[in-house]
Design a protein around this motif. Sequence first.
Motif, mmCIF file in Angstrom:
data_model
loop_
_atom_site.group_PDB
_atom_site.id
_atom_site.type_symbol
_atom_site.label_atom_id
_atom_site.label_comp_id
_atom_site.label_asym_id
_atom_site.label_seq_id
_atom_site.Cartn_x
_atom_site.Cartn_y
_atom_site.Cartn_z
ATOM 1 N N ILE A 134 0.829 -1.215 0.000
ATOM 2 C CA ILE A 134 0.000 0.000 0.000
ATOM 3 C C ILE A 134 0.857 1.255 0.000
ATOM 4 N N TYR A 137 6.703 2.294 2.503
ATOM 5 C CA TYR A 137 7.043 2.396 3.922
ATOM 6 C C TYR A 137 6.783 1.013 4.476
ATOM 7 N N LEU A 139 5.291 -1.547 7.343
ATOM 8 C CA LEU A 139 4.412 -1.814 8.482
ATOM 9 C C LEU A 139 4.881 -3.100 9.161
HETATM 10 CL CL1 6GU Z 1 1.092 -4.698 2.350
HETATM 11 N N1 6GU Z 1 2.737 -4.893 4.402
HETATM 12 C C1 6GU Z 1 3.677 -4.404 5.219
HETATM 13 N N2 6GU Z 1 4.133 -5.166 6.210
HETATM 14 N N3 6GU Z 1 4.189 -3.191 5.105
HETATM 15 C C2 6GU Z 1 3.703 -2.445 4.119
HETATM 16 C C3 6GU Z 1 2.735 -2.880 3.223
HETATM 17 C C4 6GU Z 1 2.258 -4.133 3.397
HETATM 18 N N4 6GU Z 1 2.488 -1.905 2.346
HETATM 19 C C5 6GU Z 1 3.273 -0.901 2.694
HETATM 20 N N5 6GU Z 1 4.025 -1.210 3.743
#
Ligand code: 6GU
Length: 217
Positions: A134, A137, A139
């Motif tokens: 998304i 960066y 997550l």
């Molecule tokens: Cl889909 N997953 C994670 N862990 N971090 C993200 C992401 C997804 N999209 C942007 N950063």
Amino acid sequence: MHNYYVVTLFPELIEPYLAHLPFKRALEKNLIQVRLVNLRDFAIDKRGTVDSPPYGSGPGMILRPEPLYNAVQSVAKGLTNNPRIIFLTPRGKTFNQQIAQEIAKAENMILICGRYEGFDQRVVEELQAEELSIGKYVLSGGEAAATVVLECSIRLIPGAIDNAKALVNESFNTANVEHPQYARPQTWRGRSVPKILTEGHHKKIASWKLSAKAWVE
Ligand code: 6GU
């Protein structure tokens, strides 16, 4: 009916969203079904193991392929048409409004949330899955991303939001983010609403709205 499945170690992160729009209305109207599938139920042992350290060394733990594969298979076997299978990962293709439009038309879709330092890449190949991100960066897990993808896509399903007018522009263009909006009072802390919006000249208002869009694709 659109069937959306989310494979995750933390269904409780996603669950609360289902009680709010656009999920709530779409669920009430049976436009969609959302099933949260707990990856832990597909652990490789009684202790609930779903991960292992990475080959080639590195920090943290990686989701093993077997639980992911078995979770997806358990969902897919009950479906008559092949699902779109999507892993959420910062490595993936960047999600956008156009992909949301596609997902809003998909009959069956399985979203898989990564956690820890990622997942074994072989399972992506074995399932002929896609990878979605998304944004650029990182997550800690895919749950917030899966929620973004679902919320964005479900609101595009006809009937999922009450104010269909809000979708008109989005269905003619790929997407757009509209002009800034103003409510009452007309003057607040010395700041007035743009004069053109208060004068009732509909053509001028329409052209102001067009020129003030944040983005159009
Ligand atoms: Cl889909 N997953 C994670 N862990 N971090 C993200 C992401 C997804 N999209 C942007 N950063």
